[in-house]
Design a protein around this motif. Structure first.
Motif, PDB file in Angstrom:
ATOM      1  N   LEU A  31      -2.030  -4.749   3.272  1.00  0.00           N
ATOM      2  CA  LEU A  31      -1.471  -4.083   2.096  1.00  0.00           C
ATOM      3  C   LEU A  31      -2.450  -4.244   0.949  1.00  0.00           C
ATOM      4  CD1 LEU A  31       2.214  -5.411   2.125  1.00  0.00           C
ATOM      5  CD2 LEU A  31       1.426  -3.153   2.817  1.00  0.00           C
ATOM      6  N   PRO A  32      -2.322  -3.400  -0.069  1.00  0.00           N
ATOM      7  CA  PRO A  32      -3.125  -3.671  -1.267  1.00  0.00           C
ATOM      8  C   PRO A  32      -2.837  -5.103  -1.715  1.00  0.00           C
ATOM      9  CG  PRO A  32      -2.023  -1.572  -1.466  1.00  0.00           C
ATOM     10  CD  PRO A  32      -1.475  -2.233  -0.233  1.00  0.00           C
ATOM     11  N   SER A  33      -3.829  -5.755  -2.164  1.00  0.00           N
ATOM     12  CA  SER A  33      -3.722  -7.169  -2.491  1.00  0.00           C
ATOM     13  C   SER A  33      -2.546  -7.470  -3.410  1.00  0.00           C
ATOM     14  CB  SER A  33      -5.015  -7.624  -3.163  1.00  0.00           C
ATOM     15  OG  SER A  33      -4.963  -8.988  -3.441  1.00  0.00           O
ATOM     16  N   PRO A  34      -1.595  -8.296  -2.932  1.00  0.00           N
ATOM     17  CA  PRO A  34      -0.517  -8.702  -3.826  1.00  0.00           C
ATOM     18  C   PRO A  34      -1.085  -9.590  -4.932  1.00  0.00           C
ATOM     19  CG  PRO A  34      -0.190  -9.623  -1.611  1.00  0.00           C
ATOM     20  CD  PRO A  34      -1.471  -8.869  -1.616  1.00  0.00           C
ATOM     21  N   GLY A  35      -0.511  -9.487  -6.074  1.00  0.00           N
ATOM     22  CA  GLY A  35      -0.959 -10.292  -7.208  1.00  0.00           C
ATOM     23  C   GLY A  35       0.140 -10.390  -8.236  1.00  0.00           C
ATOM     24  N   LEU A  36      -0.193 -10.966  -9.368  1.00  0.00           N
ATOM     25  CA  LEU A  36       0.777 -11.095 -10.448  1.00  0.00           C
ATOM     26  C   LEU A  36       0.740  -9.838 -11.311  1.00  0.00           C
ATOM     27  CD1 LEU A  36       0.202 -14.796 -11.521  1.00  0.00           C
ATOM     28  CD2 LEU A  36       1.890 -13.878  -9.934  1.00  0.00           C
TER      29      LEU A  36
END
Length: 68
Positions: A31-36
């Motif tokens: 997935l597109p990089s999870p982040g804050l």
């Protein structure tokens, strides 16, 4: 007190992102990089959401547990 709460929320959210990323990689899910979510920091007492669904850290941890 609000600053301490915000720091705890931010730390918890960062840990949840790391856990979610690791479990997704183990499961072969790309997935597109999870982040804050930076927008969720713009509050009087920030408690960041996780991008890739704009979910709270407890939900991100739940999602990380699914592939297990």
């Amino acid at each position: 007190m609000e600053a301490r709460h915000s720091a705890l929320c931010a730390g918890e959210a960062e840990d949840a992102v790391k856990e979610l990323r690791a479990e997704l990689v183990k499961a072969g899910i790309i997935l597109p990089s999870p982040g804050l979510d930076p927008v969720s920091f713009v509050r009087e007492a920030p408690c960041p959401l996780i991008e890739g669904g704009r979910c709270a850290s407890d939900t991100a941890r739940w999602l990380a547990a699914v592939p297990r």
